[in-house]
Design an enzyme around this catalytic site. Structure first.
Site, mmCIF file in Angstrom:
data_model
loop_
_atom_site.group_PDB
_atom_site.id
_atom_site.type_symbol
_atom_site.label_atom_id
_atom_site.label_comp_id
_atom_site.label_asym_id
_atom_site.label_seq_id
_atom_site.Cartn_x
_atom_site.Cartn_y
_atom_site.Cartn_z
ATOM 1 N N GLY A 57 4.565 48.973 -15.432
ATOM 2 C CA GLY A 57 5.845 48.293 -15.245
ATOM 3 C C GLY A 57 6.547 47.933 -16.552
ATOM 4 N N ASN A 65 3.157 53.642 -5.342
ATOM 5 C CA ASN A 65 2.782 52.266 -5.006
ATOM 6 C C ASN A 65 4.059 51.430 -4.942
ATOM 7 O OD1 ASN A 65 1.741 49.698 -4.813
ATOM 8 N ND2 ASN A 65 0.983 49.622 -6.928
ATOM 9 N N SER A 84 3.918 53.543 -15.840
ATOM 10 C CA SER A 84 5.254 54.028 -16.205
ATOM 11 C C SER A 84 5.380 55.551 -16.139
ATOM 12 C CB SER A 84 5.664 53.491 -17.585
ATOM 13 O OG SER A 84 5.700 52.080 -17.567
ATOM 14 N N GLU A 106 -5.290 52.988 -15.136
ATOM 15 C CA GLU A 106 -3.993 52.363 -15.372
ATOM 16 C C GLU A 106 -4.104 51.331 -16.494
ATOM 17 O OE1 GLU A 106 -1.297 52.675 -11.707
ATOM 18 O OE2 GLU A 106 -2.415 50.811 -11.544
ATOM 19 N N GLU A 122 -2.760 44.056 -10.824
ATOM 20 C CA GLU A 122 -2.017 42.886 -10.330
ATOM 21 C C GLU A 122 -2.886 42.049 -9.397
ATOM 22 O OE1 GLU A 122 1.479 45.052 -9.025
ATOM 23 O OE2 GLU A 122 1.911 45.505 -11.123
ATOM 24 N N HIS A 131 -6.280 46.973 -8.136
ATOM 25 C CA HIS A 131 -5.072 47.097 -8.965
ATOM 26 C C HIS A 131 -5.047 45.915 -9.942
ATOM 27 C CE1 HIS A 131 -0.880 47.274 -10.167
ATOM 28 N NE2 HIS A 131 -0.859 48.513 -9.722
ATOM 29 N N LYS A 176 4.393 48.419 -4.151
ATOM 30 C CA LYS A 176 4.164 46.992 -4.447
ATOM 31 C C LYS A 176 4.852 46.136 -3.367
ATOM 32 C CE LYS A 176 3.850 48.202 -9.256
ATOM 33 N NZ LYS A 176 3.490 47.722 -10.574
HETATM 34 C C1 PEP Z 1 1.473 50.772 -10.535
HETATM 35 O O1 PEP Z 1 2.083 50.122 -9.707
HETATM 36 O O2 PEP Z 1 0.282 50.990 -10.343
HETATM 37 C C2 PEP Z 1 2.178 51.280 -11.712
HETATM 38 C C3 PEP Z 1 1.567 52.097 -12.509
HETATM 39 O O3 PEP Z 1 3.481 50.862 -11.900
HETATM 40 P P1 PEP Z 1 4.592 51.520 -12.865
HETATM 41 O O4 PEP Z 1 4.594 52.989 -12.560
HETATM 42 O O5 PEP Z 1 5.853 50.835 -12.493
HETATM 43 O O6 PEP Z 1 4.164 51.258 -14.275
#
Ligand code: PEP
Length: 247
Positions: free
Chosen positions: A172, A9, A212, A166, A96, A94, A11
């Protein structure tokens, strides 16, 4: 046997020119059919990315769309536009989008229905905040997210949906859930799908872990029984993604 699916992803990162550069660094070493590999890019990058990925097995996705077919929805993009530009997957729900853009469960359900109606393959995200994790009520919360998202979704459509667990506290932050913590919830999500549909859907549906994921923890996470790959943010923008795909 469920095929692993590893999605990067991006972003809100990479212009079309930068996307070209990143894809040229990653594509040869991510071009495998041992796992499904997906680059989930900003919508503006799809046409360029599709061109760069021609002849590879890597698939493309976008991070958002609007559930209506077309019309007066300034600033939005439709499923048909995404498909025509060359992507086949879309991320829905997501954290976000839920948090920053205030997308609620009802909106996410509409998007899941629309993705299937118009032929996009959805990756549906779920996951709890740190507060809910610490309170111990995270499973009930995630069950609610899944039940609401899958309202009016048929068995066939459910089979064509990928779920990404997630935990928000791991996105992040560099703070990954342990493989046991991730497995516990992915197993629970599978159990929830079984209760909504049946055992065959639960056995077939793919459930990713995201939060992460990096080259150092991918192997352990993806080795768990109920974790069918990952949704990778930060590390998907680096050559490290190659090591995650080839875990
Ligand atoms: C994500 O963007 O869904 C995500 C899990 O980001 P990260 O791997 O940076 O934690």
């Amino acid at each position: 046997m469920r095929k692993k699916i590893i999605a990067g992803n991006w972003k809100m990162n990479k212009t079309p020119t930068e996307a070209k550069e990143l894809i040229s660094k990653l594509k040869d070493k991510c071009n495998t059919d041992k796992v499904d590999v997906l680059f989930v890019v900003p919508s503006i990058d799809v046409t360029t990315a599709a061109e760069c990925l021609k002849g590879t097995k890597i698939k493309l996705g976008t991070q958002n769309f609007y559930f209506e077919e077309k019309g007066a929805y300034t600033g939005e993009i439709s499923a048909k536009m995404i498909l025509d530009a060359g992507a086949e997957y879309v991320i829905i729900g997501h954290s976000e989008r839920r948090g920053i853009f205030k997308e609620d469960d009802a909106m996410i359900n509409k998007k899941l229905i629309a993705a299937h109606k118009f032929g996009l393959k959805p990756i549906l995200c779920c996951g709890e905040s740190l507060e809910l994790r610490e309170k111990g009520t995270y499973k009930a919360f995630i069950e609610g997210q899944i039940k609401s998202a899958f309202e009016s979704i048929s068995k066939e459509q459910a089979l064509n949906t990928v779920i990404a667990y997630e935990p928000i506290w791991a996105i992040g932050t560099g703070k990954t859930a342990t493989s046991d913590e991730a497995e516990e919830v992915c197993k629970f999500v599978r159990e929830t799908v079984k209760n909504l549909y049946d055992e065959s859907v639960a056995n077939e549906i793919r459930i990713q872990y995201g939060g992460s994921v990096n080259a150092g923890n991918a192997k352990e996470l993806f080795g768990k029984e109920d974790i069918d790959g990952g949704l990778v943010g930060g590390a998907s923008l680096k050559e490290e993604f190659i090591n995650i795909v080839n875990y």
